[in-house]
Design a protein around this motif. Structure first.
Motif, PDB file in Angstrom:
ATOM      1  N   THR A  25      32.443  49.265  37.595  1.00 31.85           N
ATOM      2  CA  THR A  25      31.367  48.783  38.103  1.00 31.85           C
ATOM      3  C   THR A  25      30.962  47.613  38.373  1.00 31.85           C
ATOM      4  N   LEU A  26      31.044  47.483  37.116  1.00 36.32           N
ATOM      5  CA  LEU A  26      30.682  45.478  37.588  1.00 36.32           C
ATOM      6  C   LEU A  26      31.811  44.548  37.545  1.00 36.32           C
ATOM      7  N   ILE A  27      32.604  45.060  37.111  1.00 35.50           N
ATOM      8  CA  ILE A  27      34.026  44.570  37.497  1.00 35.50           C
ATOM      9  C   ILE A  27      34.591  43.944  39.208  1.00 35.50           C
ATOM     10  N   LYS A  28      34.074  45.169  39.190  1.00 39.47           N
ATOM     11  CA  LYS A  28      34.545  45.578  40.972  1.00 39.47           C
ATOM     12  C   LYS A  28      33.724  44.833  41.180  1.00 39.47           C
ATOM     13  N   ALA A  29      32.185  45.004  41.344  1.00 37.30           N
ATOM     14  CA  ALA A  29      31.561  44.060  42.350  1.00 37.30           C
ATOM     15  C   ALA A  29      31.254  42.331  42.155  1.00 37.30           C
ATOM     16  N   ALA A  30      32.083  42.015  40.769  1.00 36.39           N
ATOM     17  CA  ALA A  30      31.977  40.474  40.636  1.00 36.39           C
ATOM     18  C   ALA A  30      33.334  40.736  41.026  1.00 36.39           C
ATOM     19  N   LEU A  31      34.311  41.354  41.065  1.00 33.93           N
ATOM     20  CA  LEU A  31      35.701  40.254  41.766  1.00 33.93           C
ATOM     21  C   LEU A  31      35.335  40.922  43.338  1.00 33.93           C
ATOM     22  N   ASP A  32      34.657  42.084  44.086  1.00 30.06           N
ATOM     23  CA  ASP A  32      34.597  41.756  45.114  1.00 30.06           C
ATOM     24  C   ASP A  32      33.563  40.748  46.111  1.00 30.06           C
ATOM     25  N   ALA A  33      32.901  40.102  45.328  1.00 28.93           N
ATOM     26  CA  ALA A  33      31.499  38.777  45.786  1.00 28.93           C
ATOM     27  C   ALA A  33      32.778  37.837  44.971  1.00 28.93           C
ATOM     28  N   SER A  34      33.153  37.818  44.306  1.00 28.59           N
ATOM     29  CA  SER A  34      34.403  36.911  44.162  1.00 28.59           C
ATOM     30  C   SER A  34      34.998  36.047  45.091  1.00 28.59           C
ATOM     31  N   ARG A  35      35.539  36.825  46.421  1.00 27.00           N
ATOM     32  CA  ARG A  35      36.428  36.538  46.837  1.00 27.00           C
ATOM     33  C   ARG A  35      35.781  36.915  48.401  1.00 27.00           C
ATOM     34  N   ASP A  36      34.834  37.749  47.985  1.00 34.27           N
ATOM     35  CA  ASP A  36      33.966  37.773  49.941  1.00 34.27           C
ATOM     36  C   ASP A  36      33.300  35.719  49.462  1.00 34.27           C
ATOM     37  N   GLU A  37      32.843  34.878  48.853  1.00 30.97           N
ATOM     38  CA  GLU A  37      32.948  33.959  48.539  1.00 30.97           C
ATOM     39  C   GLU A  37      33.819  33.056  48.295  1.00 30.97           C
ATOM     40  N   GLY A  38      34.813  32.996  48.668  1.00 25.13           N
ATOM     41  CA  GLY A  38      36.181  32.803  48.803  1.00 25.13           C
ATOM     42  C   GLY A  38      36.548  31.795  47.439  1.00 25.13           C
ATOM     43  N   PHE A  39      36.412  32.414  46.767  1.00 25.56           N
ATOM     44  CA  PHE A  39      37.113  32.543  45.353  1.00 25.56           C
ATOM     45  C   PHE A  39      38.492  33.192  45.139  1.00 25.56           C
ATOM     46  N   SER A  40      39.406  32.290  44.724  1.00 24.93           N
ATOM     47  CA  SER A  40      40.432  33.077  43.744  1.00 24.93           C
ATOM     48  C   SER A  40      39.726  33.567  42.100  1.00 24.93           C
ATOM     49  N   VAL A  41      40.793  34.599  41.709  1.00 21.56           N
ATOM     50  CA  VAL A  41      40.132  34.555  40.372  1.00 21.56           C
ATOM     51  C   VAL A  41      41.285  35.048  39.872  1.00 21.56           C
ATOM     52  N   LEU A  42      41.408  33.904  38.167  1.00 22.77           N
ATOM     53  CA  LEU A  42      41.506  34.674  36.878  1.00 22.77           C
ATOM     54  C   LEU A  42      40.872  35.459  36.315  1.00 22.77           C
ATOM     55  N   PRO A  43      42.220  36.044  35.544  1.00 23.66           N
ATOM     56  CA  PRO A  43      41.191  37.355  34.799  1.00 23.66           C
ATOM     57  C   PRO A  43      41.435  37.015  33.329  1.00 23.66           C
ATOM     58  N   MET A  44      40.816  36.069  32.856  1.00 20.77           N
ATOM     59  CA  MET A  44      40.787  35.102  31.471  1.00 20.77           C
ATOM     60  C   MET A  44      40.419  36.377  30.553  1.00 20.77           C
ATOM     61  N   CYS A  45      39.603  37.223  31.636  1.00 20.07           N
ATOM     62  CA  CYS A  45      38.882  38.113  29.891  1.00 20.07           C
ATOM     63  C   CYS A  45      39.561  39.484  30.508  1.00 20.07           C
ATOM     64  N   PRO A  46      40.112  39.888  28.851  1.00 22.10           N
ATOM     65  CA  PRO A  46      41.576  41.020  28.736  1.00 22.10           C
ATOM     66  C   PRO A  46      40.444  42.456  29.304  1.00 22.10           C
ATOM     67  N   VAL A  47      39.470  42.642  29.714  1.00 19.82           N
ATOM     68  CA  VAL A  47      39.158  43.308  30.070  1.00 19.82           C
ATOM     69  C   VAL A  47      38.964  43.574  31.522  1.00 19.82           C
ATOM     70  N   VAL A  48      38.804  42.339  32.399  1.00 19.60           N
ATOM     71  CA  VAL A  48      38.915  42.460  34.049  1.00 19.60           C
ATOM     72  C   VAL A  48      40.227  42.148  33.805  1.00 19.60           C
ATOM     73  N   LEU A  49      41.351  42.104  33.090  1.00 22.17           N
ATOM     74  CA  LEU A  49      43.070  41.904  33.437  1.00 22.17           C
ATOM     75  C   LEU A  49      43.595  43.196  33.950  1.00 22.17           C
ATOM     76  N   HIS A  50      43.282  44.871  31.755  1.00 21.00           N
ATOM     77  CA  HIS A  50      42.992  45.681  32.535  1.00 21.00           C
ATOM     78  C   HIS A  50      42.795  46.250  33.675  1.00 21.00           C
ATOM     79  N   PHE A  51      42.088  46.153  34.682  1.00 22.29           N
ATOM     80  CA  PHE A  51      41.084  46.057  35.187  1.00 22.29           C
ATOM     81  C   PHE A  51      41.853  45.632  36.859  1.00 22.29           C
ATOM     82  N   ILE A  52      42.514  44.727  36.690  1.00 20.18           N
ATOM     83  CA  ILE A  52      42.997  44.689  37.744  1.00 20.18           C
ATOM     84  C   ILE A  52      44.350  45.156  37.745  1.00 20.18           C
TER      85      ILE A  52
END
Length: 103
Positions: free
Chosen positions: A54-81
């Motif tokens: 829930t947290l990762i999805k919200a953070a990814l979507d908010a980042s994209r909405d703010e105009g950012f591309s994402v670098l998944p440095m955290c292994p948990v975020v990378l696994h989610f993606i």
């Protein structure tokens, strides 16, 4: 369980609450038009409930909405993606190989 995710820009992190209680966060660092998601933490009392997703999805979507591309440095975020192919497009093309993601 009611959840909410807020971007605490002062601390550079997305904060998750569950039923009004702090449940976890994702720390990030912004550089230009990229946001590195560097650490995910779900507090022990809230583990095992799927709240990291829930947290990762919200953070990814908010980042994209703010105009950012994402670098998944955290292994948990990378696994989610890696397991949610729709989010691969959030990672810049040039960085996908570095993270072992499909081009």
């Amino acid at each position: 369980m009611a959840t909410e995710v807020r971007n605490n820009t002062a601390l550079e992190r997305f904060e998750l609450t569950a039923d009004g209680q702090p449940a976890g966060y994702i720390e990030y660092q912004d550089t230009g038009d990229e946001r590195a998601l560097v650490h995910t933490e779900i507090y022990s009392a809230f583990e095992g409930r799927g709240l990291a997703n829930t947290l990762i999805k919200a953070a990814l979507d908010a980042s994209r909405d703010e105009g950012f591309s994402v670098l998944p440095m955290c292994p948990v975020v990378l696994h989610f993606i890696s397991t949610h192919p729709d989010y691969i497009a959030y990672v810049p093309q040039r960085a996908r190989e570095l993270f072992g993601l499909p081009q």
